[in-house]
Design an enzyme around this catalytic site. Sequence first.
Site, PDB file in Angstrom:
ATOM      1  N   HIS B 130       0.877  -1.183   0.000  1.00  0.00           N
ATOM      2  CA  HIS B 130       0.000   0.000   0.000  1.00  0.00           C
ATOM      3  C   HIS B 130       0.914   1.233   0.000  1.00  0.00           C
ATOM      4  O   HIS B 130       2.030   1.177   0.506  1.00  0.00           O
ATOM      5  CB  HIS B 130      -0.828  -0.058   1.292  1.00  0.00           C
ATOM      6  CG  HIS B 130      -1.916   0.960   1.421  1.00  0.00           C
ATOM      7  ND1 HIS B 130      -1.665   2.264   1.760  1.00  0.00           N
ATOM      8  CD2 HIS B 130      -3.256   0.851   1.300  1.00  0.00           C
ATOM      9  CE1 HIS B 130      -2.820   2.915   1.836  1.00  0.00           C
ATOM     10  NE2 HIS B 130      -3.798   2.077   1.558  1.00  0.00           N
ATOM     11  N   ASP B 206       3.234  -4.344   8.068  1.00  0.00           N
ATOM     12  CA  ASP B 206       2.043  -3.513   7.915  1.00  0.00           C
ATOM     13  C   ASP B 206       0.841  -4.426   8.158  1.00  0.00           C
ATOM     14  O   ASP B 206       0.467  -5.209   7.288  1.00  0.00           O
ATOM     15  CB  ASP B 206       2.027  -2.915   6.510  1.00  0.00           C
ATOM     16  CG  ASP B 206       0.700  -2.237   6.168  1.00  0.00           C
ATOM     17  OD1 ASP B 206      -0.235  -2.287   7.002  1.00  0.00           O
ATOM     18  OD2 ASP B 206       0.597  -1.658   5.072  1.00  0.00           O
ATOM     19  N   GLN B 209      -4.330  -4.857   7.219  1.00  0.00           N
ATOM     20  CA  GLN B 209      -5.301  -5.855   6.750  1.00  0.00           C
ATOM     21  C   GLN B 209      -5.068  -7.217   7.396  1.00  0.00           C
ATOM     22  O   GLN B 209      -5.787  -8.168   7.103  1.00  0.00           O
ATOM     23  CB  GLN B 209      -5.215  -6.011   5.221  1.00  0.00           C
ATOM     24  CG  GLN B 209      -5.368  -4.723   4.444  1.00  0.00           C
ATOM     25  CD  GLN B 209      -6.785  -4.192   4.456  1.00  0.00           C
ATOM     26  OE1 GLN B 209      -7.726  -4.886   4.852  1.00  0.00           O
ATOM     27  NE2 GLN B 209      -6.962  -2.948   4.043  1.00  0.00           N
ATOM     28  N   LYS B 232     -10.238  -0.433  10.901  1.00  0.00           N
ATOM     29  CA  LYS B 232     -10.477  -1.590  10.042  1.00  0.00           C
ATOM     30  C   LYS B 232     -10.850  -2.834  10.848  1.00  0.00           C
ATOM     31  O   LYS B 232     -11.077  -3.900  10.295  1.00  0.00           O
ATOM     32  CB  LYS B 232      -9.236  -1.878   9.191  1.00  0.00           C
ATOM     33  CG  LYS B 232      -8.934  -0.799   8.155  1.00  0.00           C
ATOM     34  CD  LYS B 232      -7.890  -1.264   7.188  1.00  0.00           C
ATOM     35  CE  LYS B 232      -7.196  -0.137   6.476  1.00  0.00           C
ATOM     36  NZ  LYS B 232      -8.022   0.560   5.491  1.00  0.00           N
ATOM     37  N   CYS B 374      -4.949   2.523  -3.545  1.00  0.00           N
ATOM     38  CA  CYS B 374      -3.696   3.024  -2.957  1.00  0.00           C
ATOM     39  C   CYS B 374      -2.534   2.057  -3.195  1.00  0.00           C
ATOM     40  O   CYS B 374      -1.626   1.932  -2.364  1.00  0.00           O
ATOM     41  CB  CYS B 374      -3.849   3.337  -1.475  1.00  0.00           C
ATOM     42  SG  CYS B 374      -5.042   4.629  -1.140  1.00  0.00           S
TER      43      CYS B 374
END
Lengths: 130, 417
Positions: B130, B206, B209, B232, B374
Amino acid sequence: MDDFYRDYILDHYRNPRNFGHLEHPDAVAEDTNPLCGDHIKIELRVDDQGKIADIRFSGKGCAISQASTSMLTETAKGMTLEAAARLTKDAVLENVGIGISPTRMKCAMLGLRVLKSAAIGTIAAWPDEE
Amino acid sequence: MSVSAALDASKTASIIADFPILARKTSRGKRLVYLDSAATSQKPNPVIDTLVQYYREYNANVHRGVYEIASRATDAFELSRAKVADFIGARSDELIWTRNTTEAINLVSASWGAANIRSGDAILLSELEHHSNLVPWQLLAERTGAHLRFIPVDERGLLVLDDLDRLLDGVKLVAITHVSNTLGTIVPLDRIIARAHAAGAVVLVDGAQGAPHLAVDVKALDADFYAMSGHKMLAPTGIGALYGKRELLDAMPPFLAGGDMIRRVEYRHTTFNDVPWKFEAGTGNIADAIGYGVACDYLANLDMTWVREHERRLSDYAFQRLAELEPRGLAIYGPRNASLVSGAISFNFADIHAHDLASILDTEGVCVRAGHHCTMPLMDKMGWAATARASFYVYNDERDVDALIDALEKAAVIFKL
C-alpha cells in the site's frame, strides 16, 4: 445513476469520437482525476482565425469521463479558443443530458478541464468548482 | 447445509444484530450490503456505546488530573492499551497509540529510520505494498541515500520468494504487508521474517489488513514492529497502534515532541518519558483508544480462528459465484484460492470501468471500492487501470455475496453485455 448509462452514452464510451492523436498539435493539455486516476489528454489544431480546426483526445477512464469527453470534442470543433475557454459545466451536462451524481461529477468534468487548459495554455480550474 | 455452516449462519445472524448501520436502508430503499471493510469496518453497538459513555460520564484528560473522572479516563485508556496489546500477543509497554497504520509506519521511518538508516543501506519492500508502506520509505531513502528493493509478485498476486536471500543481502530493514489490501493475498511472514533476521535486518509488518482478519501473535511471528489501524477492526477512526520490541523502542529517539512524552523539562533540556509514552506527544485520541480495546474484546470473544474460517468460507463461496459470470467477461484477480486470501477479492467485468461498476452496484445498495486501492505501482505492474474490490468481514454472509452477484447481473444488462 443507473439511468445515466443510456445507449448514446455507451456508444460514445465504446466508440469514442475524435479519439487518438494529432501529428503537430498547436495546443496540448492533460490531467488526471485525483479520485480514480483516470487520465485524459487533448490535442488541438488551431487555424488562422483562432478556431479549433481539429481535436483529438486520448486516455483511459470510466464511461462518464470517456463519453463526456467524446461529446465535448464534437462541441469544441470549430469553436474559437476564447469560446472554448469560456465553456462551463453546463455544456457537458447538456451533452450528456442526464443528471450526474455528486460523487461522479469530477469524472464528467475531467475532459472539459483539460480542454479549457489547452485553450488557455495553463491549468484551468475544475469547471464544477468555478 | 452442513452442521458447521449452520452454526456459522446462526453466529453471523447474532453478529449482524450488533451493527445498527446494517439495519438501515439506502435512499433507494435497498438493504445495505457493505462489502468495503478493507477500507473501513462498521462498528458494533458496544464500541459506539463506549464512545458515548466516555463523553457523557467521564470525559477528562489522561495522565494529569487527580480527580475521580480523570483517574477513570486514565484507567480506561491504559486498560485499553493492555487489551489491544494482548490481542496481538504483546505487552502493554510495547504498544504505542497512533492515529492509524500510516502514522505508525511514519513513526518508525522518522525515528528508527533516521537513527539507523545510512547512505548505501538497502530497505526491502514487496511489490504488494500500500502507498502507506511505500512512500515513507521512499522519503527516508531520499533523505539518507539508502535504496529500495522489492520482493516481486507473480501474475497470481503471490510473492516470489526464490531470490529472497539474495534480495536480503545488505538489507537493514524489511517493511512488508501481512495481507494485500488489493488482492487479499496473505503474505507468508513465517518464511520471510526468520530469513530477514538471519540477514541482520529489522522487520516491520504492515498489519492494517492482517490484524482485523487473522489471529496475530507478534512474538510467534517475531516481528520487530507491527503497525495496525483500529478502524479496520471494528474500532473508531483516528486510533491505531504500533507494536515494537522493547529494546528497539527504548533505543529510538522521540517522534513528535510536546506534552506527555516528557519526564522533566528545563528551558534548554528535556528528559523523555518511558516507552510507550515517549512516543505519544500531546493529548491523544482518548475516547477512540478506549473504543479500540472494546473492539478487540468483541473480536476476541468471536475468536479470531472463527473469524478466519468464516471469511475463508465466504471467500470460497464468492469465488464460486463470481466464476458463474466469467463466461460473460468477469475477470477475477489475485490468487483465487480462499486459503491464500483474506476476505478481499478484486475483479473487473468485461469493458465496464470499475467506477461505473461501483456506481451501478451502489444503486442496489452494494458498497464496493473501485480504483487503484492506494497500490498504484501494483496496478501498473499488473496492467490494470482500476479494479472493483469486494471485501468481507464478520458481519457479512452468503446473502451479501448473492446481492453482489445480482447487482453484477444488473450491470451486465445496463451495459448490454
